[in-house]
Design a protein around this motif. Structure first.
Motif, mmCIF file in Angstrom:
data_model
loop_
_atom_site.group_PDB
_atom_site.id
_atom_site.type_symbol
_atom_site.label_atom_id
_atom_site.label_comp_id
_atom_site.label_asym_id
_atom_site.label_seq_id
_atom_site.Cartn_x
_atom_site.Cartn_y
_atom_site.Cartn_z
ATOM 1 N N GLU A 127 21.667 44.425 -5.672
ATOM 2 C CA GLU A 127 21.924 44.701 -4.251
ATOM 3 C C GLU A 127 22.215 43.392 -3.527
ATOM 4 O OE1 GLU A 127 19.847 46.687 -0.278
ATOM 5 O OE2 GLU A 127 18.709 46.507 -2.152
ATOM 6 N N VAL A 128 23.349 43.342 -2.851
ATOM 7 C CA VAL A 128 23.797 42.118 -2.185
ATOM 8 C C VAL A 128 23.441 42.181 -0.708
ATOM 9 C CG1 VAL A 128 25.772 40.639 -1.662
ATOM 10 C CG2 VAL A 128 25.702 41.927 -3.824
ATOM 11 N N TYR A 129 22.589 41.272 -0.268
ATOM 12 C CA TYR A 129 22.262 41.201 1.147
ATOM 13 C C TYR A 129 23.490 40.706 1.900
ATOM 14 C CZ TYR A 129 17.470 41.767 -0.400
ATOM 15 O OH TYR A 129 16.333 42.257 -0.967
ATOM 16 N N GLY A 130 23.837 41.375 2.976
ATOM 17 C CA GLY A 130 25.015 41.024 3.742
ATOM 18 C C GLY A 130 26.264 41.766 3.327
ATOM 19 N N ARG A 131 26.185 42.641 2.320
ATOM 20 C CA ARG A 131 27.374 43.351 1.851
ATOM 21 C C ARG A 131 28.003 44.207 2.948
ATOM 22 N NH1 ARG A 131 30.420 42.957 -2.602
ATOM 23 N NH2 ARG A 131 28.800 43.450 -4.138
ATOM 24 N N ALA A 132 27.174 44.948 3.698
ATOM 25 C CA ALA A 132 27.719 45.830 4.731
ATOM 26 C C ALA A 132 28.454 45.028 5.796
ATOM 27 C CB ALA A 132 26.605 46.668 5.358
ATOM 28 N N SER A 133 27.874 43.911 6.220
ATOM 29 C CA SER A 133 28.537 43.070 7.229
ATOM 30 C C SER A 133 29.834 42.499 6.689
ATOM 31 C CB SER A 133 27.599 41.937 7.662
ATOM 32 O OG SER A 133 26.441 42.449 8.305
ATOM 33 N N ALA A 134 29.818 42.093 5.424
ATOM 34 C CA ALA A 134 31.030 41.535 4.819
ATOM 35 C C ALA A 134 32.122 42.591 4.700
ATOM 36 C CB ALA A 134 30.702 40.946 3.448
ATOM 37 N N ASP A 135 31.739 43.805 4.313
ATOM 38 C CA ASP A 135 32.734 44.882 4.201
ATOM 39 C C ASP A 135 33.357 45.194 5.555
ATOM 40 O OD1 ASP A 135 32.314 45.034 1.497
ATOM 41 O OD2 ASP A 135 31.041 46.826 1.583
ATOM 42 N N ALA A 136 32.536 45.191 6.599
ATOM 43 C CA ALA A 136 33.070 45.437 7.939
ATOM 44 C C ALA A 136 34.019 44.318 8.361
ATOM 45 C CB ALA A 136 31.926 45.568 8.943
ATOM 46 N N ALA A 137 33.663 43.071 8.012
ATOM 47 C CA ALA A 137 34.534 41.944 8.330
ATOM 48 C C ALA A 137 35.862 42.056 7.582
ATOM 49 C CB ALA A 137 33.842 40.629 7.982
ATOM 50 N N LEU A 138 35.816 42.445 6.315
ATOM 51 C CA LEU A 138 37.040 42.622 5.543
ATOM 52 C C LEU A 138 37.935 43.684 6.163
ATOM 53 C CD1 LEU A 138 35.761 42.440 1.854
ATOM 54 C CD2 LEU A 138 37.370 40.869 2.945
ATOM 55 N N ALA A 139 37.332 44.761 6.639
ATOM 56 C CA ALA A 139 38.126 45.816 7.275
ATOM 57 C C ALA A 139 38.832 45.289 8.515
ATOM 58 C CB ALA A 139 37.226 46.998 7.630
ATOM 59 N N ARG A 140 38.148 44.478 9.309
ATOM 60 C CA ARG A 140 38.782 43.910 10.507
ATOM 61 C C ARG A 140 39.898 42.930 10.124
ATOM 62 N NH1 ARG A 140 33.262 44.013 12.155
ATOM 63 N NH2 ARG A 140 32.954 41.821 11.582
ATOM 64 N N LEU A 141 39.687 42.152 9.082
ATOM 65 C CA LEU A 141 40.711 41.207 8.637
ATOM 66 C C LEU A 141 41.961 41.948 8.177
ATOM 67 C CD1 LEU A 141 38.463 38.738 6.598
ATOM 68 C CD2 LEU A 141 39.508 38.292 8.820
ATOM 69 N N ARG A 142 41.778 43.005 7.424
ATOM 70 C CA ARG A 142 42.941 43.748 6.928
ATOM 71 C C ARG A 142 43.654 44.484 8.063
ATOM 72 N NH1 ARG A 142 39.814 44.367 1.781
ATOM 73 N NH2 ARG A 142 41.046 43.144 0.279
ATOM 74 N N ALA A 143 42.898 44.909 9.059
ATOM 75 C CA ALA A 143 43.537 45.526 10.225
ATOM 76 C C ALA A 143 44.407 44.506 10.963
ATOM 77 C CB ALA A 143 42.474 46.100 11.166
ATOM 78 N N ALA A 144 43.934 43.259 11.054
ATOM 79 C CA ALA A 144 44.734 42.209 11.694
ATOM 80 C C ALA A 144 45.999 41.931 10.895
ATOM 81 C CB ALA A 144 43.902 40.938 11.833
ATOM 82 N N LEU A 145 45.894 41.944 9.568
ATOM 83 C CA LEU A 145 47.088 41.746 8.739
ATOM 84 C C LEU A 145 48.091 42.863 8.963
ATOM 85 C CD1 LEU A 145 45.818 40.522 5.238
ATOM 86 C CD2 LEU A 145 46.607 39.175 7.185
ATOM 87 N N ALA A 146 47.601 44.090 9.018
ATOM 88 C CA ALA A 146 48.499 45.232 9.204
ATOM 89 C C ALA A 146 49.211 45.156 10.559
ATOM 90 C CB ALA A 146 47.720 46.532 9.083
#
Length: 491
Positions: free
Chosen positions: A443-462
């Motif tokens: 179990e990776v601490y911070g995974r949920a926050s990182a996944d949310a950040a990745l989603a925002r980054l990919r939205a900016a790319l799109a």
């Protein structure tokens, strides 16, 4: 989920197999006693078990070894292929970077840092480089530092500075084959922080983020004037660490067309750093592919650390560094991933790339040497020599557990060779930084926050896709003339 707080009482780790450092004899059923984030004793588990309550004991069913240091990073969470930037020669690739989408510094650093943790990295050295003004620059550094802290990482964050042309040799006009490059910013980008203001900017960045220290980065010596290098020496004299790119490609030795930009005779990048008093134990330099024998010997005498980046060197056509000659000369060598992953950060793949690059260069390395680069070498590169890179009394409790396998043959095999030559991030079951669990039973601490950040980054790319495509298309017109110019410059 954020990292748990630093344990207030003793923590005892029961290790199925313990590898205290890269060249250590593996120990079976070993105990590691940790207090206040520091290893206080290593002994057979039976000798330590009576003094620690069962609820303060964690069993690690694998090979426990020191955590890794990524000694050269740009904290990019997404592969640049997602922005349409394909692998090519370094100089063309750097120009293409000017057309990419600007991403939120906090989100990028957070997602990148959590990905590093999952591959066993607890310490990172990263360059933060922007052409923003001082206030925005400082805000960006603080955002990155905050993200690193949330991910639970220890970090050396180098504030980048340049004041010479990074994207085209300076000045390109006389030799440029064809129309002058447009936009002009490629030849002379507008910089928001002049070199003379760097000490004040650095001094203002007293980061209130545990585990994050700010240093300075002459992003590369050929991209800095003499004035800039003198200012950076002042920062070093004030106690700040330095990190730089050094002779990553064959063109960088003569990037300024026979002049070093300071008016004193066209000396090479290594000599310029030495002349300005920047070569020393407080400096680490990434890549070093095109160093000569005398230059390697000089770096060894000065105590400079070289950071090997084999995956990046291969992907950008820079060549294979002669790491065997570095080690034989007595240079401390670390390992850096340079944020050049095609999918996700993978320190195990980087170690295997180091072995392969050494074979191609004609100076083979052993798995033990490569593991030492990723652990003790990285500790020295980031100013933590004698405190990180080993599991021993007095060292910080940064360690990882890698699944040992299930068969007797797998367990009995040389753990260093098995880990370096065959392990993957999915095999990392536990990660501790100063005794604090960042990965526990997968179990990776911070995974949920990182996944949310990745989603925002990919939205900016799109959202920027069409505009980015136009920018990259316009830049493509300069690639062939640039290669021609560089070929004549080299000649």
């Amino acid at each position: 989920m954020n990292p748990s707080p630093l344990p207030s009482g003793p923590l005892l780790l029961r290790c199925r197999m313990l590898l205290a450092h890269a060249r250590a004899v593996p120990l079976r059923d070993a105990g590691v006693l940790i207090e206040h984030g520091t290893v206080v004793r290593v002994a057979p588990f039976a000798e330590l078990a009576d003094g620690v309550p069962a609820d303060r004991t964690t069993e690690l069913d694998g090979v426990v070894l020191p955590a890794f240091t990524d000694a050269h990073s740009h904290l990019r969470a997404l592969p640049l292929g997602e922005q349409g930037v394909a692998d090519t020669d370094l100089e063309t690739w750097v120009v293409r970077l000017t057309g990419t989408t600007a991403l939120d510094s906090y989100d990028d650093a957070l997602a990148a840092a959590v990905a590093l943790v999952t591959t066993g990295v607890t310490t990172v050295q990263a360059i933060h480089h922007t052409f923003a003004g001082a206030d925005m620059y400082a805000a960006g550094v603080r955002a990155v530092a905050s993200a690193l802290t949330e991910a639970g990482m220890r970090a050396e964050l180098a504030v980048g500075i340049t004041d010479r042309a990074e994207f085209l040799p300076d000045p390109p006009s006389a030799a440029w084959p064809g129309p002058a490059p447009e936009p002009r910013s490629l030849a002379a980008p507008v910089r928001g922080v002049p070199p003379r203001d760097l000490p004040d900017l650095a001094a203002s960045l007293a980061i209130p983020c545990p585990g994050v220290r700010v240093g300075v980065a002459p992003v590369a010596p050929q991209w800095c004037s003499d004035e800039a290098l003198d200012v950076l020496r002042q920062c070093a004299e004030a106690g700040m660490r330095l990190h730089t790119h050094l002779l990553e490609s064959r063109y960088q030795r003569t990037w300024l067309g026979g002049s070093d930009g300071g008016g004193d005779g066209g000396s090479d990048p290594v000599s310029r750093l030495d002349r300005h008093g920047l070569l020393g134990p407080g400096l680490s330099a990434a890549h070093g592919v095109w160093l000569t024998g005398p230059e390697i010997a000089l770096l060894a005498r000065r105590g400079v650390t070289l950071v090997h980046c084999p995956v990046s060197n291969l992907r950008l056509g820079s060549g294979d560094a002669s790491v065997r000659s570095w080690l034989d000369a007595g240079v401390n060598v670390a390992l850096g991933m340079d944020s050049q992953h095609t999918a996700a950060a993978d320190m195990f793949a980087e170690m295997r790339a180091a072995l392969a690059a050494a074979e191609r260069a004609g100076g083979p390395l052993t798995p033990h040497e490569v593991l030492a680069m990723a652990t003790e070498g990285g500790a020295v590169a980031t100013g933590h020599g004698g405190r990180l890179g080993r599991i021993a009394p007095g060292f910080r409790a940064d360690l990882i557990c890698v699944a040992a396998g299930t068969t007797d043959a797998e367990v009995d095999a040389d753990p260093v060779e098995r880990i370096v030559c065959g392990a993957a991030p999915a095999d990392v079951t536990h990660v501790f930084r100063s005794g604090r669990p960042l990965v526990a039973a997968g179990e990776v601490y911070g995974r949920a926050s990182a996944d949310a950040a990745l989603a925002r980054l990919r939205a900016a790319l799109a959202a920027d896709r069409e505009a980015r495509t136009r920018r990259l298309g316009a830049l493509a017109a300069y690639e062939e003339p640039l290669r021609g110019l560089l070929a004549r410059t080299e000649a």
